[in-house]
Design a protein around this motif. Structure first.
Motif, PDB file in Angstrom:
ATOM      1  N   THR A   1     -11.895  12.001 -15.878  1.00  0.00           N
ATOM      2  CA  THR A   1     -11.537  11.429 -17.169  1.00  0.00           C
ATOM      3  C   THR A   1     -11.763   9.929 -17.179  1.00  0.00           C
ATOM      4  OG1 THR A   1      -9.244  11.214 -16.388  1.00  0.00           O
ATOM      5  CG2 THR A   1      -9.809  13.207 -17.601  1.00  0.00           C
ATOM      6  N   GLN A   2     -11.972   9.312 -16.005  1.00  0.00           N
ATOM      7  CA  GLN A   2     -12.226   7.881 -15.936  1.00  0.00           C
ATOM      8  C   GLN A   2     -13.730   7.616 -15.958  1.00  0.00           C
ATOM      9  OE1 GLN A   2      -9.915   5.874 -16.256  1.00  0.00           O
ATOM     10  NE2 GLN A   2      -8.035   6.771 -15.471  1.00  0.00           N
ATOM     11  N   THR A   3     -14.151   6.665 -16.794  1.00  0.00           N
ATOM     12  CA  THR A   3     -15.561   6.275 -16.832  1.00  0.00           C
ATOM     13  C   THR A   3     -15.777   4.922 -16.154  1.00  0.00           C
ATOM     14  OG1 THR A   3     -15.251   5.242 -18.998  1.00  0.00           O
ATOM     15  CG2 THR A   3     -15.973   7.558 -18.947  1.00  0.00           C
ATOM     16  N   LYS A   4     -14.692   4.216 -15.891  1.00  0.00           N
ATOM     17  CA  LYS A   4     -14.794   2.933 -15.200  1.00  0.00           C
ATOM     18  C   LYS A   4     -13.477   2.632 -14.482  1.00  0.00           C
ATOM     19  CE  LYS A   4     -13.442   0.232 -19.281  1.00  0.00           C
ATOM     20  NZ  LYS A   4     -13.848  -0.856 -20.192  1.00  0.00           N
ATOM     21  N   PHE A   5     -13.571   1.730 -13.515  1.00  0.00           N
ATOM     22  CA  PHE A   5     -12.404   1.281 -12.768  1.00  0.00           C
ATOM     23  C   PHE A   5     -12.289  -0.231 -12.902  1.00  0.00           C
ATOM     24  CE2 PHE A   5     -13.670   5.120 -10.333  1.00  0.00           C
ATOM     25  CZ  PHE A   5     -12.499   5.846 -10.475  1.00  0.00           C
ATOM     26  N   ILE A   6     -11.095  -0.732 -12.616  1.00  0.00           N
ATOM     27  CA  ILE A   6     -10.840  -2.176 -12.595  1.00  0.00           C
ATOM     28  C   ILE A   6     -10.477  -2.562 -11.169  1.00  0.00           C
ATOM     29  CG2 ILE A   6      -9.392  -4.051 -13.437  1.00  0.00           C
ATOM     30  CD1 ILE A   6      -8.924  -2.394 -15.984  1.00  0.00           C
ATOM     31  N   LEU A   7     -11.257  -3.469 -10.579  1.00  0.00           N
ATOM     32  CA  LEU A   7     -10.983  -3.959  -9.226  1.00  0.00           C
ATOM     33  C   LEU A   7     -10.024  -5.141  -9.323  1.00  0.00           C
ATOM     34  CD1 LEU A   7     -14.641  -3.842  -7.865  1.00  0.00           C
ATOM     35  CD2 LEU A   7     -12.774  -2.344  -7.170  1.00  0.00           C
ATOM     36  N   LEU A   8      -8.832  -4.995  -8.760  1.00  0.00           N
ATOM     37  CA  LEU A   8      -7.824  -6.058  -8.844  1.00  0.00           C
ATOM     38  C   LEU A   8      -8.167  -7.250  -7.962  1.00  0.00           C
ATOM     39  CD1 LEU A   8      -4.510  -3.982  -8.966  1.00  0.00           C
ATOM     40  CD2 LEU A   8      -5.908  -4.854 -10.848  1.00  0.00           C
ATOM     41  N   GLY A   9      -9.037  -7.045  -6.969  1.00  0.00           N
ATOM     42  CA  GLY A   9      -9.514  -8.154  -6.162  1.00  0.00           C
ATOM     43  C   GLY A   9      -8.596  -8.534  -5.015  1.00  0.00           C
ATOM     44  N   ILE A  10      -8.903  -9.671  -4.409  1.00  0.00           N
ATOM     45  CA  ILE A  10      -8.149 -10.135  -3.248  1.00  0.00           C
ATOM     46  C   ILE A  10      -6.807 -10.709  -3.652  1.00  0.00           C
ATOM     47  CG2 ILE A  10      -8.178 -11.777  -1.317  1.00  0.00           C
ATOM     48  CD1 ILE A  10     -11.220 -11.593  -1.376  1.00  0.00           C
ATOM     49  N   THR A  11      -6.789 -11.490  -4.729  1.00  0.00           N
ATOM     50  CA  THR A  11      -5.554 -12.117  -5.185  1.00  0.00           C
ATOM     51  C   THR A  11      -5.567 -12.210  -6.706  1.00  0.00           C
ATOM     52  OG1 THR A  11      -4.207 -14.138  -5.086  1.00  0.00           O
ATOM     53  CG2 THR A  11      -6.588 -14.405  -4.918  1.00  0.00           C
ATOM     54  N   ASP A  12      -4.380 -12.248  -7.292  1.00  0.00           N
ATOM     55  CA  ASP A  12      -4.274 -12.423  -8.745  1.00  0.00           C
ATOM     56  C   ASP A  12      -3.861 -13.847  -9.101  1.00  0.00           C
ATOM     57  OD1 ASP A  12      -1.730 -12.316  -7.741  1.00  0.00           O
ATOM     58  OD2 ASP A  12      -0.993 -10.756  -9.096  1.00  0.00           O
ATOM     59  N   SER A  13      -3.841 -14.727  -8.110  1.00  0.00           N
ATOM     60  CA  SER A  13      -3.478 -16.127  -8.351  1.00  0.00           C
ATOM     61  C   SER A  13      -4.694 -16.904  -8.859  1.00  0.00           C
ATOM     62  CB  SER A  13      -2.962 -16.765  -7.055  1.00  0.00           C
ATOM     63  OG  SER A  13      -2.768 -18.154  -7.227  1.00  0.00           O
ATOM     64  N   PRO A  14      -4.641 -17.460 -10.084  1.00  0.00           N
ATOM     65  CA  PRO A  14      -5.789 -18.206 -10.627  1.00  0.00           C
ATOM     66  C   PRO A  14      -6.147 -19.433  -9.790  1.00  0.00           C
ATOM     67  CG  PRO A  14      -4.202 -17.663 -12.353  1.00  0.00           C
ATOM     68  CD  PRO A  14      -3.540 -17.347 -11.052  1.00  0.00           C
TER      69      PRO A  14
ATOM     70  N   ILE B   1      -7.976  -0.274  -9.232  1.00  0.00           N
ATOM     71  CA  ILE B   1      -8.142  -0.147  -7.785  1.00  0.00           C
ATOM     72  C   ILE B   1      -7.613  -1.417  -7.124  1.00  0.00           C
ATOM     73  CG2 ILE B   1      -9.807   0.085  -5.903  1.00  0.00           C
ATOM     74  CD1 ILE B   1     -11.635   1.577  -7.798  1.00  0.00           C
ATOM     75  N   ASP B   2      -6.581  -1.278  -6.324  1.00  0.00           N
ATOM     76  CA  ASP B   2      -5.950  -2.439  -5.687  1.00  0.00           C
ATOM     77  C   ASP B   2      -6.746  -2.860  -4.454  1.00  0.00           C
ATOM     78  OD1 ASP B   2      -4.204  -4.451  -5.075  1.00  0.00           O
ATOM     79  OD2 ASP B   2      -2.671  -3.161  -4.193  1.00  0.00           O
ATOM     80  N   HIS B   3      -7.954  -3.347  -4.709  1.00  0.00           N
ATOM     81  CA  HIS B   3      -8.831  -3.779  -3.622  1.00  0.00           C
ATOM     82  C   HIS B   3      -9.951  -4.618  -4.229  1.00  0.00           C
ATOM     83  CE1 HIS B   3     -10.314  -3.804   0.401  1.00  0.00           C
ATOM     84  NE2 HIS B   3      -9.657  -2.711   0.791  1.00  0.00           N
ATOM     85  N   PHE B   4     -10.799  -5.232  -3.370  1.00  0.00           N
ATOM     86  CA  PHE B   4     -11.916  -6.020  -3.890  1.00  0.00           C
ATOM     87  C   PHE B   4     -13.218  -5.229  -3.891  1.00  0.00           C
ATOM     88  CE2 PHE B   4     -11.400  -7.080   0.597  1.00  0.00           C
ATOM     89  CZ  PHE B   4     -12.672  -6.929   1.110  1.00  0.00           C
ATOM     90  N   PHE B   5     -13.188  -3.964  -3.408  1.00  0.00           N
ATOM     91  CA  PHE B   5     -14.335  -3.072  -3.559  1.00  0.00           C
ATOM     92  C   PHE B   5     -13.834  -1.634  -3.568  1.00  0.00           C
ATOM     93  CE2 PHE B   5     -13.808  -3.026   0.993  1.00  0.00           C
ATOM     94  CZ  PHE B   5     -14.334  -1.832   1.448  1.00  0.00           C
TER      95      PHE B   5
END
Length: 307
Positions: free
Chosen positions: A3-16, A169-173
């Motif tokens: 049902t998913q057509t795309k994912f969101i990679l949260l990356g290494i950190t969420d600190s701008p 996805i709680d990762h950078f890849f």
């Protein structure tokens, strides 16, 4: 099923505040990785004295390092500066498959290179016949073939289920553990298969490397020259350190229970996806006298040509 057509990679950190410095650091690492590994490949290609089995394997290892790093780094760097961190389902599948393929190739090439050094040091009289040109191509071909089949199995079991949970996805890849957390279907069989194949590839190649270096060290201890012993020990120690760093972080991430995964997985992933490809050209090549001599010759040729 998906049902998913795309994912969101949260990356290494969420600190701008941390994203710009991390972008600069990882961009530098990626550029040095490309220059170092490409430099080794070109050097081996243009210098006839380096046309030996050892450096033949090293060029393939450098090629795997370049591809291995390129699969991960450009997307990660783009995400550090972009607000749109999405990746399509097909893109996620291809990224993981390519990553698994080149990571497995590196494991097998490390074992092949250790075996090559074992024969060269422990059985020098048999080296020409044991590591012939035909044998070199066969060993490399089997490394790529086995890695390709393993990567297909990994990918099918990880992405073969249904994904209907939040698509972050709680990762950078697109790595195995974070992707499987998003699956709706039962993942126990998938985790067991991935665990088994990582163990088979990792433990078998690791055992070959360990046994090869044990034999090498036993042979080195019998050498009469203290200088030769010291040089061999330094080479073996640096190679084993690189192998331990690569295998240690991979085993930490992939051979621990699913419930034990934590934020440390990202740190370990940075080590084996970015740090080891950066260090490999220096450890496996630039510490060798033959490579240093070849660099000196190339520099002289360039200077003479410029004059």
């Amino acid at each position: 099923n998906h049902t998913q057509t795309k994912f969101i990679l949260l990356g290494i950190t969420d600190s701008p505040c941390a994203q710009a410095p991390l972008f600069g650091l990882f961009l530098l690492i990626y550029v040095v990785t490309l220059v170092g590994n490409l430099g080794i490949m070109v050097l081996v290609w243009v210098v006839p004295s380096l046309h030996t089995p050892m450096y033949f394997f090293l060029t393939h290892f450098s090629f795997a390092d370049i591809c291995y790093s390129t699969v991960i780094s450009p997307k990660m760097l783009a995400d550090l500066l972009s607000e749109d961190k999405t990746i399509s389902f097909a893109g996620c599948v291809m990224q993981f498959h390519s990553f698994a393929f080149f990571a497995t190739v590196e494991c097998h090439l490390l074992a092949v290179m250790a075996y090559d050094r074992h024969v060269a040091i422990c059985n020098p009289l048999l080296y020409v016949t044991a590591i012939s040109s035909c044998v070199c191509w066969q060993l490399v071909a089997w490394s790529y073939l086995f890695a390709f089949l393993s990567a297909i199995i990994y990918t099918c079991f990880i992405f073969g289920g249904s994904f209907c949970k939040p698509n972050q996805i709680d990762h950078f890849f697109c790595d195995a553990g974070p992707v499987l957390k998003l699956a709706c279907s039962d993942t126990h069989s998938s985790e067991a298969v991935v665990y088994a194949f990582v163990a088979i590839n990792g433990v078998s190649t690791g055992a070959i490397i360990l046994l090869s270096y044990i034999c090498i060290l036993c042979t080195v201890l019998k050498m009469r020259s203290a200088r030769s012993r010291s040089r061999a020990f330094n080479t073996c120690a640096s190679h084993l350190a690189a192998v331990a760093l690569f295998y240690g972080t991979i085993f930490f991430v992939y051979l621990q229970p699913a419930a034990s995964h934590s934020s440390l997985d990202k740190v370990a992933s940075i080590v084996y996806t970015m740090v080891t490809p950066l260090l490999n050209p220096f450890i496996y090549s630039l510490r060798n006298k033959e490579v240093k001599d070849a660099l000196v010759k190339c520099r002289r040729r360039i200077l003479d040509h410029c004059r």
